[in-house]
Design a protein around this motif. Structure first.
Motif, PDB file in Angstrom:
ATOM      1  N   HIS A  95     -16.793  10.996   9.521  1.00  0.00           N
ATOM      2  CA  HIS A  95     -15.833   9.833   9.034  1.00  0.00           C
ATOM      3  C   HIS A  95     -14.590  10.789   8.542  1.00  0.00           C
ATOM      4  O   HIS A  95     -14.624  11.933   8.488  1.00  0.00           O
ATOM      5  CB  HIS A  95     -16.579   9.162   8.145  1.00  0.00           C
ATOM      6  CG  HIS A  95     -17.039   9.811   6.891  1.00  0.00           C
ATOM      7  ND1 HIS A  95     -18.403  10.610   6.958  1.00  0.00           N
ATOM      8  CD2 HIS A  95     -16.383  10.331   5.929  1.00  0.00           C
ATOM      9  CE1 HIS A  95     -18.668  11.099   5.931  1.00  0.00           C
ATOM     10  NE2 HIS A  95     -17.256  11.353   4.875  1.00  0.00           N
ATOM     11  N   HIS A  97     -11.347  10.782   5.492  1.00  0.00           N
ATOM     12  CA  HIS A  97     -10.562  10.747   4.182  1.00  0.00           C
ATOM     13  C   HIS A  97      -9.295  10.911   4.508  1.00  0.00           C
ATOM     14  O   HIS A  97      -8.784  12.020   4.968  1.00  0.00           O
ATOM     15  CB  HIS A  97     -11.353  11.626   3.145  1.00  0.00           C
ATOM     16  CG  HIS A  97     -12.732  11.279   3.024  1.00  0.00           C
ATOM     17  ND1 HIS A  97     -13.235  10.473   2.001  1.00  0.00           N
ATOM     18  CD2 HIS A  97     -13.518  12.026   3.709  1.00  0.00           C
ATOM     19  CE1 HIS A  97     -14.751  10.515   2.101  1.00  0.00           C
ATOM     20  NE2 HIS A  97     -14.955  11.494   2.913  1.00  0.00           N
ATOM     21  N   GLU A 107     -10.116  15.650   0.269  1.00  0.00           N
ATOM     22  CA  GLU A 107     -10.870  15.884  -0.924  1.00  0.00           C
ATOM     23  C   GLU A 107     -11.123  17.094  -1.736  1.00  0.00           C
ATOM     24  O   GLU A 107     -10.715  17.275  -2.882  1.00  0.00           O
ATOM     25  CB  GLU A 107     -12.230  15.230  -0.451  1.00  0.00           C
ATOM     26  CG  GLU A 107     -12.415  13.715  -0.081  1.00  0.00           C
ATOM     27  CD  GLU A 107     -13.694  13.070  -0.162  1.00  0.00           C
ATOM     28  OE1 GLU A 107     -14.521  13.284   0.491  1.00  0.00           O
ATOM     29  OE2 GLU A 107     -13.496  11.926  -0.813  1.00  0.00           O
ATOM     30  N   HIS A 120     -15.164  14.606   7.791  1.00  0.00           N
ATOM     31  CA  HIS A 120     -16.575  15.351   7.478  1.00  0.00           C
ATOM     32  C   HIS A 120     -17.729  14.743   8.691  1.00  0.00           C
ATOM     33  O   HIS A 120     -17.721  13.694   9.005  1.00  0.00           O
ATOM     34  CB  HIS A 120     -17.053  14.364   6.368  1.00  0.00           C
ATOM     35  CG  HIS A 120     -16.189  14.889   4.974  1.00  0.00           C
ATOM     36  ND1 HIS A 120     -16.105  14.127   3.910  1.00  0.00           N
ATOM     37  CD2 HIS A 120     -15.577  16.117   4.786  1.00  0.00           C
ATOM     38  CE1 HIS A 120     -15.614  14.667   3.067  1.00  0.00           C
ATOM     39  NE2 HIS A 120     -15.066  16.063   3.593  1.00  0.00           N
ATOM     40  N   THR A 200     -19.531  12.994  -1.560  1.00  0.00           N
ATOM     41  CA  THR A 200     -18.195  12.668  -2.341  1.00  0.00           C
ATOM     42  C   THR A 200     -18.116  11.231  -2.817  1.00  0.00           C
ATOM     43  O   THR A 200     -16.860  10.737  -3.282  1.00  0.00           O
ATOM     44  CB  THR A 200     -16.879  13.280  -1.670  1.00  0.00           C
ATOM     45  OG1 THR A 200     -16.809  12.606  -0.417  1.00  0.00           O
ATOM     46  CG2 THR A 200     -17.030  14.687  -1.271  1.00  0.00           C
TER      47      THR A 200
HETATM   48 ZN   LIG Z   1     -16.707  12.360   3.454  1.00  0.00          ZN
END
Ligand SMILES: [Zn+2]
Ligand SMILES: NS(=O)(=O)c1ccc(S(=O)(=O)NCc2cccs2)s1
Length: 231
Positions: A95, A97, A107, A120, A200
């Motif tokens: 996925h 971010h 992140e 990720h 996270t």
């Molecule tokens: Zn993630």
């Protein structure tokens, strides 16, 4: 509502009061800022060894907080070994971010630098734990590869994902997503930083062995997709 997110009322600063006290009380919460000068070389670490079967990709969905591609993790079809890991970790999903503008969105931060986004790849220790749910509660249950994303003019691998977004405009929408090789999203150099951390996002479980790749990849600027009829 009661669901966590990234807004001013339900974002990371509120998660501890939304049922996830570990956000404040945790001992190994992610993400972190990585200071390259403070990282220590560890000669016992091995290279990362990825063996992904593109036929194991199943679907792509809008989770409401990310875009996620799920894999068949009922057997060792796509696995990660090596690095600091003991045993085989099965790829379950990857996925993204990202941020509202290109200057932020990642992140993890390296030497004060934010990237436009972060990919990720989530793996779980299927040798030691009988299901994902058990692994996510264990200190060595998960291994997540983090890849920094930069904005640039083109990235064919991401193209397939971006094209799928057309029919994933609402939360919980999902469509078939077959024959995708996650290796196509990775940089050529797999040198990494590693540390023991957490998810996270809620439930923020402290079960992740993080493998943060040093080399970013370039991502297609999403705004390069002209909407038909727009000037
Ligand atoms: Zn993630
Ligand atoms: N951003 S990140 O890679 O640290 C992740 C956050 C959540 C992840 S999950 O896929 O493991 N879902 C977590 C769970 C769902 C249900 C029980 S635990 S991975």
């Amino acid at each position: 509502g009661c669901s966590w997110g990234y807004g001013p009322k339900n974002g990371p600063d509120h998660w501890h009061e939304m049922g996830f006290p570990i956000a404040k009380e945790g001992a190994r919460q992610s993400p972190i800022e990585i200071k390259s000068q403070e990282a220590k070389y560890d000669c016992n670490l091995k290279p990362l060894n990825l063996s992904y079967d593109p036929a194991s990709s199943k679907s792509i969905s809008n989770t409401g907080v990310s875009i996620q591609v799920d894999f068949d993790d009922c057997s060792d079809r796509s696995v990660l070994t090596g690095g600091p890991l003991c045993g085989k970790y099965r790829l379950r999903q990857f996925h993204f971010h990202w941020g509202a503008c290109d200057g932020h969105g990642s992140e993890h931060v390296i030497d004060g630098k934010n990237f436009a986004g972060e990919l990720h790849l989530v793996h779980w220790n299927a040798e030691k734990y009988s299901c994902f749910g058990d692994a996510v509660k264990a200190p060595d249950g998960l291994a997540v590869i983090a890849v920094f994303l930069k904005v640039c003019d083109s990235n064919p691998a991401l193209q397939k994902i971006v094209c799928s977004l057309e029919c994933l405009k609402s939360k919980d929408s999902k469509s078939e997503f077959k024959d995708f090789s996650p290796c196509s999203l990775l940089p050529s150099c797999l040198q990494y930083y590693t540390y023991l951390g957490s998810l996270t996002t809620p439930p923020l479980c402290e079960s992740v062995i993080w493998l943060v790749l040093k080399e970013p990849v370039t991502k297609q600027p999403l705004d390069c997709y002209r909407i038909p009829g727009s000037s």
